[in-house]
Design a protein around this motif. Structure first.
Motif, PDB file in Angstrom:
ATOM      1  N   GLU A  62      58.281 -32.344  36.897  1.00  0.00           N
ATOM      2  CA  GLU A  62      57.439 -31.308  37.529  1.00  0.00           C
ATOM      3  C   GLU A  62      56.071 -31.217  36.858  1.00  0.00           C
ATOM      4  O   GLU A  62      55.065 -30.976  37.530  1.00  0.00           O
ATOM      5  CB  GLU A  62      58.141 -29.945  37.505  1.00  0.00           C
ATOM      6  N   GLU A  73      56.449 -38.229  44.863  1.00  0.00           N
ATOM      7  CA  GLU A  73      57.776 -38.354  44.244  1.00  0.00           C
ATOM      8  C   GLU A  73      57.961 -39.658  43.481  1.00  0.00           C
ATOM      9  O   GLU A  73      58.617 -39.683  42.436  1.00  0.00           O
ATOM     10  CB  GLU A  73      58.870 -38.159  45.295  1.00  0.00           C
ATOM     11  N   GLU A 108      57.982 -26.371  50.216  1.00  0.00           N
ATOM     12  CA  GLU A 108      57.683 -27.759  50.576  1.00  0.00           C
ATOM     13  C   GLU A 108      58.570 -28.220  51.726  1.00  0.00           C
ATOM     14  O   GLU A 108      59.798 -28.159  51.597  1.00  0.00           O
ATOM     15  CB  GLU A 108      57.892 -28.673  49.366  1.00  0.00           C
ATOM     16  N   TYR A 138      62.427 -41.432  45.717  1.00  0.00           N
ATOM     17  CA  TYR A 138      62.370 -41.157  44.277  1.00  0.00           C
ATOM     18  C   TYR A 138      62.623 -42.428  43.449  1.00  0.00           C
ATOM     19  O   TYR A 138      61.839 -42.752  42.550  1.00  0.00           O
ATOM     20  CB  TYR A 138      63.408 -40.094  43.896  1.00  0.00           C
ATOM     21  N   GLU A 163      57.233 -28.215  41.873  1.00  0.00           N
ATOM     22  CA  GLU A 163      56.035 -28.307  41.023  1.00  0.00           C
ATOM     23  C   GLU A 163      54.953 -27.317  41.442  1.00  0.00           C
ATOM     24  O   GLU A 163      53.766 -27.672  41.495  1.00  0.00           O
ATOM     25  CB  GLU A 163      55.509 -29.743  41.082  1.00  0.00           C
TER      26      GLU A 163
HETATM   27  N1  ARG Z   1      58.949 -31.824  45.081  1.00  0.00           N
HETATM   28  C1  ARG Z   1      60.247 -31.403  44.607  1.00  0.00           C
HETATM   29  C2  ARG Z   1      60.543 -32.295  43.385  1.00  0.00           C
HETATM   30  O1  ARG Z   1      60.985 -33.385  43.485  1.00  0.00           O
HETATM   31  C3  ARG Z   1      61.247 -31.487  45.659  1.00  0.00           C
HETATM   32  C4  ARG Z   1      62.616 -31.135  45.247  1.00  0.00           C
HETATM   33  C5  ARG Z   1      63.555 -32.105  45.856  1.00  0.00           C
HETATM   34  N2  ARG Z   1      64.865 -31.983  45.294  1.00  0.00           N
HETATM   35  C6  ARG Z   1      65.827 -32.844  45.582  1.00  0.00           C
HETATM   36  N3  ARG Z   1      66.961 -32.682  45.004  1.00  0.00           N
HETATM   37  N4  ARG Z   1      65.637 -33.835  46.397  1.00  0.00           N
HETATM   38  O2  ARG Z   1      60.165 -31.981  42.335  1.00  0.00           O
END
Ligand code: ARG
Ligand code: ZN
Length: 471
Positions: free
Chosen positions: A321, A343, A155, A399, A291
């Protein structure tokens, strides 16, 4: 004479620049990654066969790409970075090709016509991921060699380091993955394991088939010395779990908690949308999870303790995930600018699971601390969720504020309406793509209300609205 030569040179140069840069075919139009993906065709199915030498960390590969021309094409592009190409054919006729960064520019012997199906074969070899980098994100590098194995996390744009691909979520396709490895290794990939074929040289070929279309960044191949557990959920959804052999005792617990999560998420998001689910834990400390479709990818840190990435128990990131299989995988973002749909939604879902298992007070306390946390973000990190910028795709604002938006909408509309919106959104766009504007339109249609002010404040502006938990 001189003049004539200049004219000839000019014509040659313009033809070159048309072929390489200005044909509009290299780059699908993503606002953040202009060279990701390509125009002019629509891939239906990839068959990727890799014969992997674990000691030398090299492979021989062939990719068969079954596609449909969406316009007349005398030339077309794929994304491919590194390794050596031995041969390319289009419809079984030798094709010529040039390479320029991520762009693999192919000229078929006979031009392709709009709506015509065509098949590309690419024969290649080398050491994927060595000497090229598509990303400095550990979950973006694509094929990654670890001390005794391989994992693949791509990704947003890492797939191009291991197979030629139309590398953008807008062109989802189905996959056959045929991966040949020494006998003492196992291959865990997307979809369903159809067969393990013994080769004459004592190696084994794992044949994995994915029947639901996958965005390229979610395609994964993991090679390791794995213990496996297979089981089913509900009416027969296949589940499979892979961990390094010495962690085999952990398999039943992973399966049990996954089944509980599936039951919970089906109750809020609707029936699980894909052909299988499960987890692969690779033998490395990753500090991230991904994921990958039907088989989420984790490092062994998942099994190491009760804290994971500072966000609580391992089950929280497992919930995150799993929720992506609905939001991100089944419904994919239309562009990388729409990352909030991935996210924000998966983080909101992990909080629903936390509420379900630990209670509303605990969930609210965490949302409170997140709200404080993001109120102090620097301007470069506090970018609007509807346009976070390519540097901030995975920043904490996406997030945490991303989850708070949906919690705020839940406070505003109530559980019943909020979950009806999420289910309608998933149903409408499953196996396809959606933009943030598509989500807003769904929310307004299902609720029968104008939500312009709400989404303007939460998604399009920087200032943080009042906390949904403030009263
Ligand atoms: N799509 C992944 C997730 O959030 C990306 C991982 C990102 N990890 C992070 N520590 N920002 O599941
Ligand atoms: Zn995520």
């Amino acid at each position: 004479m001189v003049l004539k030569r200049r004219i000839v040179l000019f014509i040659i140069l313009s033809l070159c620049s048309i072929a390489f840069a200005q044909d509009g075919l290299g780059g699908i139009g993503d606002p953040y990654f202009p060279d990701f993906g390509n125009n002019g065709y629509d891939v239906q199915h990839y068959t990727i066969a890799l014969n992997v030498n674990m000691e030398e960390q090299t492979l021989n590969g062939t990719a068969m790409i079954e596609s449909l021309a969406t316009q007349d094409l005398s030339v077309f592009h794929l994304d491919f970075l590194g390794m050596s190409i031995k041969q390319i054919t289009v419809n079984n006729a030798a094709a010529t090709f040039e390479r320029d960064g991520r762009e693999l520019i192919i000229t078929p012997e006979t031009p392709l016509l709009e709506n015509q199906p065509f098949t590309v074969h690419v024969v290649y070899n080398g050491s994927p991921g060595k000497g090229v980098s598509s990303s400095n994100l550990p979950f973006g590098r694509g094929w990654t060699w670890i001390s005794d194995g391989v994992y693949v996390a791509s990704e947003p744009g890492g797939s191009a380091v291991w197979y030629p691909v139309n590398d953008h979520p807008l062109d989802k396709a189905t996959y056959t993955l045929q991966i040949t490895v020494p006998q003492d290794y196992t291959v865990a990939a997307n979809g369903l394991l159809q067969d393990v074929i013994s080769e004459s040289d004592g190696r084994q070929t794992y044949l994995w088939e994915a029947e639901n279309p996958i965005a390229s960044y979610l395609v994964t191949v993991n090679i390791g010395r794995f213990a496996m557990l297979e089981t089913v959920y509900g009416d027969g959804l296949p589940l499979r779990f892979f961990v390094p052999e010495r962690f085999a005792d952990e398999l039943p617990a992973l399966a049990d908690v996954t089944k509980e999560m599936l039951a919970f998420f089906e109750s809020v998001f609707g029936v699980y949308p894909l052909e299988a689910y499960g987890i692969v834990v690779v033998d490395a400390t990753l500090d991230f999870a991904l994921e990958t479709q039907t088989l989420s990818l984790f490092g062994r840190d998942l099994l190491a303790g009760d804290q994971w990435l500072g966000i609580g128990g391992a089950d929280i990131v497992m919930a995150h995930e799993l929720a992506h299989q609905w939001f991100g995988n089944s419904v994919s973002p239309a562009s990388w600018r729409d990352i909030w749909l991935n996210e924000g939604f998966a983080t909101f879902a992990q909080m629903l699971w936390l509420e379900y298992t630990q209670g509303t007070a605990e969930m609210n306390a965490i949302y409170d601390s997140w709200y404080d946390n993001i109120s102090y973000l620097s301007a470069s990190r506090n970018t609007p969720l509807a346009d976070p910028g390519d540097d901030n795709l995975f920043s904490i604002n996406v997030y945490l504020r991303g989850a708070l938006v949906l919690e705020a909408l839940r406070q505003e509309l109530g559980d019943e309406l909020l979950f009806a919106i999420l289910q309608a959104f998933h149903e409408t766009y499953r196996n396809g793509n959606a933009s943030i504007e598509d989500f807003i339109a769904t929310a307004e249609a299902v609720s029968g209300q104008s939500l312009t002010d709400f989404f303007t404040q939460w998604l399009y502006e920087r200032d943080l609205p009042l906390s949904p938990l403030s009263d």
